[in-house]
Enzyme design. Structure first.
Site, PDB file in Angstrom:
ATOM      1  N   TYR A  51       0.829  -1.200   0.000  1.00 54.59           N
ATOM      2  CA  TYR A  51       0.000   0.000   0.000  1.00 54.59           C
ATOM      3  C   TYR A  51       0.868   1.256   0.000  1.00 54.59           C
ATOM      4  CZ  TYR A  51      -3.663  -3.282   1.510  1.00 54.59           C
ATOM      5  OH  TYR A  51      -4.535  -4.344   1.605  1.00 54.59           O
ATOM      6  N   GLY A 197     -14.361  -6.215   1.776  1.00 48.75           N
ATOM      7  CA  GLY A 197     -15.373  -6.005   0.739  1.00 48.75           C
ATOM      8  C   GLY A 197     -16.791  -6.268   1.173  1.00 48.75           C
ATOM      9  N   LYS A 201     -18.000  -2.620  -2.719  1.00 44.05           N
ATOM     10  CA  LYS A 201     -17.656  -1.391  -3.444  1.00 44.05           C
ATOM     11  C   LYS A 201     -18.705  -0.297  -3.288  1.00 44.05           C
ATOM     12  CE  LYS A 201     -14.812  -3.809  -6.889  1.00 44.05           C
ATOM     13  NZ  LYS A 201     -13.539  -3.397  -6.309  1.00 44.05           N
ATOM     14  N   THR A 205     -24.667   0.096   0.465  1.00 46.24           N
ATOM     15  CA  THR A 205     -24.782   1.269   1.328  1.00 46.24           C
ATOM     16  C   THR A 205     -25.953   2.099   0.811  1.00 46.24           C
ATOM     17  OG1 THR A 205     -23.360   2.731   0.004  1.00 46.24           O
ATOM     18  CG2 THR A 205     -22.268   1.315   1.625  1.00 46.24           C
TER      19      THR A 205
END
Length: 304
Positions: A51, A197, A201, A205
């Site tokens: 990262y 996950g 993505k 929501t």
């Protein structure tokens, strides 16, 4: 916050973990996110050497120095990169893993990693050599436990059979129920699942569909078409007094094989929303069954 045991280890992780890839490189913002997470009872922080080419680890190391002993710190290795150059190559060799741990320890400003994970894996890897590397790191006290971050069934089965992993990080959500096929095997071997996950993505929501990634709006997600996604979202929104996000997070935590659901956050408000969403006792068996009727149970077609 409730904690769950990671496999057969002594590691007790919060039901919600913080996926640190999303905290960004703005240190004041990252500080607010991490502090909010810890204040709300999150003790499990998950990162990887890849990262931001190690910058993520450096930021975390700086921000948690005075709280290190209270946290379960997880990172990953296996992707070889050269700082400043694009891309990376897969390298699960013993020599790379034993070098990568030293680099991660230095960046994280700690002398041990609680959970060290292989960041991928293929069936053609030198698996025994990779396992040997992790076992030696454990004997040397540089890591407390090790795990796997992979969704490939053939790789997972080999590590469950041949190693002492305590966890597997897998993408898992109401819209990606493929891991459920393997829960009985993992439960039998006392290997926990760490979920990534869980909100698919952002689909699971309250975000308007029009704000989701253009690829999702055009092509859907996994085996779901865009129209199917809209229908599922409508069904979930009308189904229960809980929000879609609450249903999504509590669903993945409903299985005993799940240790923690790792959620990303770029703002402290997102951390608070995710923590407040966890109320798994609100999903009795009949509701779980109905959620399964609303969604698909696909299986992994490849890497079996």
């Amino acid at each position: 916050m409730k904690k769950r045991r990671l496999g057969q280890s002594d590691l007790m992780v919060s039901e919600v973990g913080l996926g640190c890839m999303s905290i960004g490189t703005n240190i004041p913002t990252a500080k607010k996110v991490i502090e909010e997470a810890i204040d709300l009872g999150i003790n499990y922080l998950d990162t990887a050497d890849l990262y931001d080419q190690g910058v993520n680890e450096e930021i975390i190391g700086e921000l948690i120095m005075d709280k290190r002993q209270d946290l379960i710190l997880a990172t990953k290795a296996g992707n070889r990169f050269e700082k400043g150059k694009d891309g990376w190559t897969w390298d699960p060799s013993k020599s790379h893993i034993k070098k990568a741990i030293k680099d991660s320890l230095q960046r994280l400003k700690t002398d041990y990693i609680d959970l060290y994970q292989l960041h991928g894996g293929t069936i053609d890897d030198p698996i025994d050599e990779t396992i040997e590397a992790f076992e030696e790191l454990k004997q040397e006290g540089l890591i407390r436990e090790y795990g796997l971050s992979s969704i490939r069934p053939n790789v997972i089965k080999e590590y469950v059979k041949r190693s002492s992993i305590v966890s597997i990080m897998m993408q898992y959500s109401l819209l990606d129920r493929r891991p459920e096929e393997w829960f009985p095997l993992l439960g039998q071997h006392d290997v926990s699942v760490v979920v990534r996950g869980a909100v698919a993505k952002g689909i699971l929501t309250s975000r308007p569909f029009s704000t989701l990634a253009s690829k999702i709006q055009a092509n859907g997600y996994l085996s779901y078409t865009a129209n199917e996604l809209k229908q599922v979202r409508e069904q979930l929104a009308d189904y229960h007094t809980l929000s879609i996000n609450e249903l999504a997070l509590n669903y993945v935590l409903s299985s005993n094989v799940i240790a923690s659901v790792v959620t990303g956050a770029s703002r402290k408000e997102q951390v608070k929303e995710n923590v407040q969403a966890i109320r798994a006792d609100l999903l009795p068996a009949h509701i779980l069954d109905e959620l399964k009727q609303i969604t698909k149970k696909d299986i992994y077609e490849q890497h079996r």
